[in-house]
Write an enzyme that holds these catalytic residues in place. Sequence first.
Site, PDB file in Angstrom:
ATOM      1  N   GLU A 165       0.805  -1.228   0.000  1.00  0.00           N
ATOM      2  CA  GLU A 165       0.000   0.000   0.000  1.00  0.00           C
ATOM      3  C   GLU A 165       0.836   1.275   0.000  1.00  0.00           C
ATOM      4  O   GLU A 165       0.778   2.066   0.960  1.00  0.00           O
ATOM      5  CB  GLU A 165      -0.940   0.018   1.208  1.00  0.00           C
ATOM      6  CG  GLU A 165      -1.910  -1.133   1.234  1.00  0.00           C
ATOM      7  CD  GLU A 165      -2.901  -1.036   2.406  1.00  0.00           C
ATOM      8  OE1 GLU A 165      -2.769  -0.139   3.238  1.00  0.00           O
ATOM      9  OE2 GLU A 165      -3.808  -1.875   2.456  1.00  0.00           O
ATOM     10  N   GLU A 351      -5.151  -8.576   1.117  1.00  0.00           N
ATOM     11  CA  GLU A 351      -5.736  -8.235   2.423  1.00  0.00           C
ATOM     12  C   GLU A 351      -7.215  -7.971   2.246  1.00  0.00           C
ATOM     13  O   GLU A 351      -7.626  -7.313   1.280  1.00  0.00           O
ATOM     14  CB  GLU A 351      -5.131  -6.955   3.036  1.00  0.00           C
ATOM     15  CG  GLU A 351      -3.762  -7.113   3.626  1.00  0.00           C
ATOM     16  CD  GLU A 351      -3.229  -5.818   4.225  1.00  0.00           C
ATOM     17  OE1 GLU A 351      -4.022  -4.968   4.702  1.00  0.00           O
ATOM     18  OE2 GLU A 351      -2.004  -5.650   4.185  1.00  0.00           O
TER      19      GLU A 351
END
Length: 445
Positions: A165, A351
Amino acid sequence: MRPALPADFLFGVATSALQVEGAVDEDGRGTSIWEVFSAAPGRIADGSTPATAVNHYHRLDEDLDLLADLGVGAYRFSIAWPRIQPTGRGPANPAGLDFYDRLVDGLLARGIQPWATLFHWDLPVELMMAGGWLSRDTAEAFAEYTALVAGRLGDRVGAWMTLNEPLVHMAYGHAMGIDAPGLTLLGGAFAATHHQLLGHARAVDVLRSISSAPVGIVNHHTTVDPASDEDGDIAAAAFYDAYHNGQFAGPVLAGAYPELLEALPGADFGAVADGDLAAISAPLDFYGVNFYHPTTIGAAPDNASIPFTMVDRTDVPHTDFGWPVVPAALTRLLSDLRAAYPELPPVYITENGAAYDDPADGSVHDAGRISYLDEHLDAVAQARIAGVDVRGYFHWTLLDNWEWAEGFSQHFGLVRVEPGSLARTTRDSFGHYRSLIAAIRGGSR
Ligand code: FCB
């Protein structure tokens, strides 16, 4: 109804080093920006630090046994850069490498593929003092670090993920000051986007020269809807989509930043040098998608410093973290990615998960987490039916952990961790996920 997923679909769970390991001062580990950031008053919701986290460093075998009991095919973990290079540069710290060596061998001994992320936000503080990701040099430092890790683990890791991320690390850490390193540069944080992606490119080259394992990146994605059909809301949503999704998928999957990013106040694209985008868009073996919730965007009020405003949805349930639960958004997101990027490689959901508090009676009956899991797996199955090549799913997360600026206040674990004793207790969702994995792996429907 069990989700329509094939027997070879890869099931896993994901964690990150800083959130679980603890032992921040042991075996020669250096200091990351997060220990410094969290020591400042008012930064972390409950005033905690990651010093002990959930002590995974010393409870490694117990946690590996939990993974084996769960029956996952893969475990996604991250490597702490300050354990490998205490100051971010120079020779490897052997004790740091030894820890991940034991982790990798422990997984393999239990029949679990090690999926390693190289950077999940815990930058060595000395590198930050030298500019961190605002400096181009950090991309080169990341390549050197990657070479040290791959040199030791490259013969056994099942898959590599360069960055976790980069959006969140840039936006929360460098634009808005919510996360470490706590900078509030707004559009000026773009340099941290570009240098992270350049680091990704350099790391991909290094990994390909040392290890034959597949290589990918992990991006945070969300669907973006305007709050209304007013022009201002539609324009703000289009900008936000470019900021959140396109800024990271665009360069990696299509070799270009979205033009809409030019509306970023204070943005300076001078960091982008000739040849960078070609390197950043080198083909990957897979693309990691982290998805938690959809986003609704409205026009910014007059004189706001950012050109959008987040709007809460009142028409859907929310997790205890306040995130809207809309599983169909995951199907749409995956279909949109496939439509926007013809070069999209196979996708893994790296995720997805939900924070829920335990019931007041202290039991571990987490029906909310179970339905979140079931509905999002079904959304993945729907995306596959729609033609998106999704090959695996990693639930966030195995254990309650240190949730960044939220400290210990948000509980995402399939396993509860008692404050104080750090004893592990499996929640109902753990048994539910285990049965589901076993049934799908066994091919029964
Ligand atoms: C993601 C992070 C992960 C965790 C979850 C809840 O953005 O990658 O470390 O904090 O959110």
